[in-house]
Design a protein around this motif. Sequence first.
Motif, PDB file in Angstrom:
ATOM      1  N   UNK A   1      30.063  12.412  39.208  1.00  0.00           N
ATOM      2  CA  UNK A   1      29.403  13.704  39.099  1.00  0.00           C
ATOM      3  C   UNK A   1      29.858  14.556  37.926  1.00  0.00           C
ATOM      4  N   UNK A   2      30.805  14.088  37.129  1.00  0.00           N
ATOM      5  CA  UNK A   2      31.282  14.843  35.971  1.00  0.00           C
ATOM      6  C   UNK A   2      30.768  14.175  34.695  1.00  0.00           C
ATOM      7  N   UNK A   3      30.031  14.922  33.910  1.00  0.00           N
ATOM      8  CA  UNK A   3      29.486  14.446  32.644  1.00  0.00           C
ATOM      9  C   UNK A   3      30.364  14.998  31.522  1.00  0.00           C
ATOM     10  N   UNK A   4      30.932  14.115  30.715  1.00  0.00           N
ATOM     11  CA  UNK A   4      31.781  14.498  29.602  1.00  0.00           C
ATOM     12  C   UNK A   4      31.212  13.871  28.343  1.00  0.00           C
ATOM     13  N   UNK A   5      30.965  14.688  27.318  1.00  0.00           N
ATOM     14  CA  UNK A   5      30.421  14.144  26.074  1.00  0.00           C
ATOM     15  C   UNK A   5      30.968  14.903  24.873  1.00  0.00           C
ATOM     16  N   UNK A   6      30.891  14.233  23.726  1.00  0.00           N
ATOM     17  CA  UNK A   6      31.347  14.787  22.456  1.00  0.00           C
ATOM     18  C   UNK A   6      30.286  14.498  21.401  1.00  0.00           C
ATOM     19  N   UNK A   7      30.065  15.457  20.505  1.00  0.00           N
ATOM     20  CA  UNK A   7      29.135  15.228  19.404  1.00  0.00           C
ATOM     21  C   UNK A   7      29.655  15.879  18.132  1.00  0.00           C
ATOM     22  N   UNK A   8      29.233  15.310  17.010  1.00  0.00           N
ATOM     23  CA  UNK A   8      29.513  15.895  15.700  1.00  0.00           C
ATOM     24  C   UNK A   8      28.209  15.979  14.936  1.00  0.00           C
ATOM     25  N   UNK A   9      27.903  17.163  14.437  1.00  0.00           N
ATOM     26  CA  UNK A   9      26.692  17.385  13.667  1.00  0.00           C
ATOM     27  C   UNK A   9      27.089  17.716  12.234  1.00  0.00           C
ATOM     28  N   UNK A  10      26.624  16.919  11.282  1.00  0.00           N
ATOM     29  CA  UNK A  10      26.883  17.146   9.860  1.00  0.00           C
ATOM     30  C   UNK A  10      25.640  17.776   9.241  1.00  0.00           C
ATOM     31  N   UNK A  11      25.830  18.867   8.540  1.00  0.00           N
ATOM     32  CA  UNK A  11      24.716  19.560   7.911  1.00  0.00           C
ATOM     33  C   UNK A  11      24.375  18.870   6.595  1.00  0.00           C
TER      34      UNK A  11
END
Length: 188
Positions: A141-151
Amino acid sequence: TSNGEDPNADWHALPMVGLDGPTTKVTGSKVDMSGGIYYKHKNWYAGFSVLHILGPTVMLGQTNEMKIDRTYYLTGGYNIKLRNPFISIHPTVLCMYDGSNFRANVGGRVELNRDRKSLFAGATYSPQHSAALFIGGLFHGVNLSYSYEAYTSMPDLKSGAHEIIIKYQMDLNLYKKGRNRHKSVRFL
């Protein structure tokens, strides 16, 4: 005019800004609302929403005003099932329009699901704006995520944003007879 400004433009007086930031403190508020619709079918989904439906003009102090424009969003996606029943691919599109600027994001996610647990990874791209990579999972039930956005409009990859998301979700059946038993987030 001689300074290159459009004489027909609707310019508003803005607070004077010095080298250290605004020289005066101004505040203001207005009532606003947003709304949308979302439809999910077995293998696809679509949605439409409007942010700032009322499009308010906020008075900042006595002489300054800020116009908040409506923004329209249109999204859609499809769930592609592979021969392996645990792996699926999810292409998506998100279009945004504020009356003068249009932006489209295209992306996709590969997902591995098994025993109410999942892992996912994907990427999104917005022409002339940014590219992003993300990875995450759902466990108990725990959602863990990571993201990186490069401009992509910036000259180097150091110009970007990191995001960490932690989300708890639970099944809640409102139509079940009797007492609806579910665990509190406080007692994980």
